[in-house]
Every structure is written in C-alpha cells, then in structure tokens.
Design an enzyme around this catalytic site. Structure first.
Site, PDB file in Angstrom:
ATOM      1  N   LYS A  74       1.863   2.155  -5.025  1.00 57.06           N
ATOM      2  CA  LYS A  74       2.367   1.590  -6.297  1.00 57.06           C
ATOM      3  C   LYS A  74       1.423   1.924  -7.446  1.00 57.06           C
ATOM      4  O   LYS A  74       1.860   2.274  -8.540  1.00 57.06           O
ATOM      5  CB  LYS A  74       2.515   0.065  -6.175  1.00 57.06           C
ATOM      6  CG  LYS A  74       3.538  -0.369  -5.133  1.00 57.06           C
ATOM      7  CD  LYS A  74       3.577  -1.871  -4.973  1.00 57.06           C
ATOM      8  CE  LYS A  74       2.328  -2.460  -4.356  1.00 57.06           C
ATOM      9  NZ  LYS A  74       2.069  -2.078  -2.958  1.00 57.06           N
ATOM     10  N   GLN A 134       2.014  -6.101  -3.186  1.00 60.68           N
ATOM     11  CA  GLN A 134       2.455  -6.211  -1.781  1.00 60.68           C
ATOM     12  C   GLN A 134       3.748  -5.396  -1.602  1.00 60.68           C
ATOM     13  O   GLN A 134       3.915  -4.405  -2.275  1.00 60.68           O
ATOM     14  CB  GLN A 134       2.653  -7.674  -1.373  1.00 60.68           C
ATOM     15  CG  GLN A 134       1.367  -8.497  -1.278  1.00 60.68           C
ATOM     16  CD  GLN A 134       0.741  -8.859  -2.600  1.00 60.68           C
ATOM     17  OE1 GLN A 134       1.354  -9.521  -3.412  1.00 60.68           O
ATOM     18  NE2 GLN A 134      -0.488  -8.446  -2.834  1.00 60.68           N
ATOM     19  N   ASP A 140       0.811  -1.222   0.000  1.00 57.04           N
ATOM     20  CA  ASP A 140       0.000   0.000   0.000  1.00 57.04           C
ATOM     21  C   ASP A 140       0.845   1.273   0.000  1.00 57.04           C
ATOM     22  O   ASP A 140       0.428   2.310   0.516  1.00 57.04           O
ATOM     23  CB  ASP A 140      -0.970   0.025   1.195  1.00 57.04           C
ATOM     24  CG  ASP A 140      -1.901  -1.173   1.192  1.00 57.04           C
ATOM     25  OD1 ASP A 140      -2.252  -1.641   0.099  1.00 57.04           O
ATOM     26  OD2 ASP A 140      -2.268  -1.642   2.290  1.00 57.04           O
ATOM     27  N   GLY A 153      -4.592  -4.232  -3.850  1.00 50.45           N
ATOM     28  CA  GLY A 153      -5.583  -3.210  -4.172  1.00 50.45           C
ATOM     29  C   GLY A 153      -4.791  -1.974  -4.525  1.00 50.45           C
ATOM     30  O   GLY A 153      -4.171  -1.371  -3.659  1.00 50.45           O
ATOM     31  N   HIS A 154      -4.731  -1.653  -5.811  1.00 51.12           N
ATOM     32  CA  HIS A 154      -3.920  -0.524  -6.269  1.00 51.12           C
ATOM     33  C   HIS A 154      -4.854   0.590  -6.728  1.00 51.12           C
ATOM     34  O   HIS A 154      -5.700   0.388  -7.588  1.00 51.12           O
ATOM     35  CB  HIS A 154      -2.984  -0.974  -7.409  1.00 51.12           C
ATOM     36  CG  HIS A 154      -1.968  -1.988  -6.961  1.00 51.12           C
ATOM     37  ND1 HIS A 154      -1.025  -2.530  -7.786  1.00 51.12           N
ATOM     38  CD2 HIS A 154      -1.750  -2.546  -5.740  1.00 51.12           C
ATOM     39  CE1 HIS A 154      -0.272  -3.392  -7.108  1.00 51.12           C
ATOM     40  NE2 HIS A 154      -0.698  -3.412  -5.861  1.00 51.12           N
TER      41      HIS A 154
END
Ligand code: GDP
Ligand code: IMO
Ligand code: MG
Length: 433
Positions: A16, A222, A13, A40-41
């Site tokens: 990225k 990650q 988080d 979750g980007h």
C-alpha cells in the site's frame, strides 16, 4: 469531486505504501482512515527507504496535506518520534503538512502494556503489541482518550484517570503493574504541546477539500482479511480496514468516494497467527520470503508466505467493491518454474469457488490449485505490459479473470519508477488551482 480509496486486499503488507506514494503524484490530500502504528508502509524514493507507521504515505511529496483520520488510534510518542526521524533525514517542515483529527483515539502506555501482557499468555494471536486492540476497546467502551483532549491538560488527566481505573482489574489479573496517572501525564505535557497545533476537524477538512475539487486519497492500513468484521476472526486487527471503513474513518459520506483500488501481491503473505490455506513450507515458500524480503516492517518477524488465493481475492473484491487492482511484487515470482494459484476449495460439502472464510479451520477444507508456467526474466526494467514475458502476461490475465477485477497498476519493484500504469483512475481529475 470525489475520493479514491486504496485498500489492502489480503492480510496486509500488500505494498500500500508504495502504491500510495506513487499515486500521490496525482493527489492533493492523503488521509489514513484506520489502524495505528501496527501499520508499516514502505516508501522507496531513489535509493532511500522510509517506513511510515502513523503518517500517511503521501508525506514525501511536497505540497501534499496528510491527515490522520478519526478512524485511527494514535500513539502520541510514536507520532512525534516519526516526525522527528523524518525531519532529521531532511524532510524539513513536515509537521506543517500534517493534520491530526481531534476525534482520533490515543494509544497510551496502559494499552501497550495490556497488549503485551495478553500476548504473553494463552490467548496470543501474534499482534504487533502496539496497543491497538486495547485502544479500540477503550473507544467502544466509551472510556477512550481522544486527541482533542490534549488541548486541555486538566480534562486529559481526568480521562486518563477514569481509563486507568477501568483497566486496573485487567492489568492486575494479567500480573502487570499499572502506571499512575502522574507517571503517565509527565511525558504527555511536551507531546501535547507539539500535537495540539496539528489538531483539526478532519471530517470538515476532507469534505471541504473534495468540494473545492482537490484530489483526495483515502489510505487503508492492514488488509481485508484482517478487518474486524470481514477478516479471519478472531485472528484480525481491531478496526475496519475495508473500504467501507474509509468513509467512517475519514468522516465523509460514502457517496464522496468514486473509486476503490485494491492492492494485492502476486502471491500471499501473512504475519501473526491465524488460518492461511495456501501457506507454503517448502523451497517455494522460502523463495517468496527471501526474494520478496518478506520480513515485517514493524516487528521484523518473518512473514508467512504462500500462493495467490483467487477465491480470497474475489471475496475482497466483493466486500470492498473493488473497481481495480494494483498488483505488486510480480517480479518476486521470477525464477519459479511452475506457479500455483488457488482457484477453489474442497470442503466436506463438495467443491466451491467461494472463499470458505468461516470454515478455514475445518479438517478437509483444502485449496484446489491450477498450475501456470513461470518465467526467468527480471521484470524490474520493464515499463509497459507488452514488454513482459508472455507467461507473466498470462498470469496477470488469469488473475484478472479469476478476481473479476482489472489490473490498473502493476508493480515490478519497490521503487516509484518500477511501476507500469495500465489505467490511471486519477487521470482527468485535475488538480485544484
Ligand atoms: P504495506 O504495509 O502494504 O505498505 O506494505 P509493506 O511496506 O509492509 O511491505 C511491502 C514490501 O514490499 C516493502 O518492503 C516494499 O518496499 C516492497 N515492495 C512493494 N512493491 C514491490 C514490488 O512490486 N516488488 C518488490 N520486489 N518489492 C515491492
Ligand atoms: P500494514 O498496514 C500485516 C496483524 C498482526 C496480527 C493482527 C493483529 O503494514 O499492512 P494488531 O497489532 O493490529 O492488534 O495485530 O494483525 N497486523 C498486520 N499484518 N500488516 C499490517 O499492517 C498489520 N497490522 C496488524 O500481525 O496478526
Ligand atoms: Mg506493512
């Protein structure tokens, strides 16, 4: 003729998605090389916010080929759901720009079931319950089902049956009910129809693109400290999130990678259980969570928050071979009087400047802090380094010196335009005609 890796330097988080989306202006191909829908980007374009979990973060730039590399674990229903949601929001024709490696492993309902059952018990580590660990277990156990198996439904069924048989004792032991192969296969038929046209030999596609002079970006998921080998084991994910995973997970040789860009927040966050030495449980921690909107983009869980950890960042610089950093969320520190940065650790054996990754749960291993002055100015409108308050510039310099890595990109807000470029590793890398 080489690829750039974008890798999380902390516990995930780091931003990225924002950095990849920003840099895709300079890329022709974006490849996700590890993880699955545990990621979750977040991409913010104008006032619109999009969260991608499996699809690479380059997808909002038309003309960009996005590849799900074979280092990933892909949940077919999540993938199709993500495509439909994005197409429904106006990003039409997106599937035509997507390639799925036929060697990527599939996450099937029994993986999600086992992950959830385990998380309800004693061994819980706070996973995202998306089936990541069990899917990678199947891969290593050689009972996995790969995306390429979707091409032949008879073969798919045989592999699903074999995997189910291998999982049955675990599911029963955990008190669950295993689905039958027939139950699993029914929804797979329409999903396979949609995914098969996207399948390809991704390793060759990416290598060909590099040879043709196309600009390739390898997007991590990650972060370094969640890596299966280099993270805070066992509180980690089940894949190689580090830059070394980019070669394996996209199927190219390591000598095809020219630059490794590490993403770090100006502070630290973590979701799920496990050591976090600089964690805060006070008003400063609350400030970081509230101003930084630190709530999980996949699970909505409040993220744990704390000060920046320079030994951890140096560790990430070493295990990834970081050439440069993208420093995100500097704007979140606005309004904090004094900023603390961890510069070393006290241990029973004395003070160290190393990140004591295998001793973090030993009593008496404690971070040593240095205080720096804060600032009150809102940074979102600044577009050059020189405009920043002198205390913010001092904070960046301190971080660069402590990490031993220069800052290439500075992010002062979630939107594309809230980015200051100090050095662009993509410049001089002309697009192919
Ligand atoms: P990722 O998993 O590394 O892509 O990061 P996430 O998207 O899960 O979390 C990062 C969050 O921070 C998202 O909500 C982003 O929109 C937001 N973000 C990224 N960069 C910045 C920044 O520089 N400032 C602020 N305030 N928010 C940012
Ligand atoms: P992005 O790509 C933050 C964490 C989980 C848990 C551990 C194992 O958005 O940075 P898993 O479901 O992978 O078996 O969970 O890893 N985790 C993440 N934390 N960002 C992520 O992804 C994460 N993906 C997994 O919270 O602690
Ligand atoms: Mg995330």
């Amino acid at each position: 003729m080489s690829a750039v890796v974008i890798v999380g330097a902390q516990w995930g988080d780091e931003g990225k998605g924002k950095v990849v989306d920003f840099c895709t202006e300079f890329a022709d191909v974006v490849v996700r090389y590890a993880g699955g829908p545990n990621a979750g980007h977040t991409l913010v374009v104008g006032d619109e916010k999009v969260i991608v979990r499996l699809i690479p973060s380059g997808i909002l730039r038309e003309g960009t080929r996005c590849v799900l590399g074979q280092g990933m674990v892909v949940d077919p229903s999540v993938l199709i759901g993500e495509i439909d949601t994005l197409e429904g929001r106006g990003y039409a024709g997106l599937a035509a720009r997507l390639t799925v490696s036929d060697r990527a492993h599939l996450i099937l309902p029994y993986h999600v079931l086992v992950d959830s059952l385990r998380e309800g018990g004693k061994g819980a580590i706070g996973t995202t319950k998306k089936g990541i660990g069990p899917a990678y277990e199947d891969k290593v156990r050689r009972t996995g089902v790969r995306a390429g198996d979707l091409r032949d439904l008879g073969r798919l069924r045989a592999r699903v049956e074999a995997a189910l048989e291998a999982w049955l004792p675990t599911i029963t032991h955990l008190g669950g009910r295993a689905p039958s192969a027939a139950e699993l296969m029914e929804p797979m038929v329409p999903l396979a129809e949609r995914i098969v046209p996207m399948l390809d030999n991704a390793s060759k596609l990416v290598d060909d693109a590099i040879r043709a002079g196309r600009r390739v970006m390898l997007e991590g998921a990650q972060g370094t400290l969640l890596d299966i080998d280099h993270g805070t084991y066992p509180f980690v994910t089940s894949s190689n999130a580090v830059a070394g995973g980019a070669a394996v997970g996209s199927g190219i040789g390591p000598n095809r990678i020219s630059t490794v860009l590490g993403i770090t927040k100006a502070y630290t966050t973590r979701v799920g259980a496990g050591p976090f030495p600089t964690e805060l449980d006070d008003r400063d921690g609350q400030h970081l969570r509230e101003v930084g909107a630190e709530f999980g983009s996949v699970t909505g869980r409040p993220r744990r928050t704390g000060w920046l950890d320079l030994p951890a960042l140096r560790y990430a610089a070493r295990v990834n071979g970081l050439d440069g950093l993208a420093l995100t969320k500097l704007d979140v520190l606005t309004g904090m009087d004094r900023l603390k940065v961890c510069v070393g650790y006290d241990t029973p054996a004395g003070r160290t400047s190393e990140f004591p990754i295998d001793l973090l749960d030993v009593p008496g291993v404690l971070p040593v802090y240095q205080e720096l002055a804060g600032w009150t100015e809102h940074l979102g409108e600044y577009r050059t380094l020189d405009e920043l308050p002198s205390t913010a510039r001092a904070y960046i310099r301190f971080l660069e010196e402590g990490a031993g890595v220069p800052v290439y990109f500075l992010s002062v807000g979630p939107r594309r335009r809230e980015t200051i470029v100090l050095h662009n590793p993509f410049v001089g890398r002309a697009a192919a005609p």
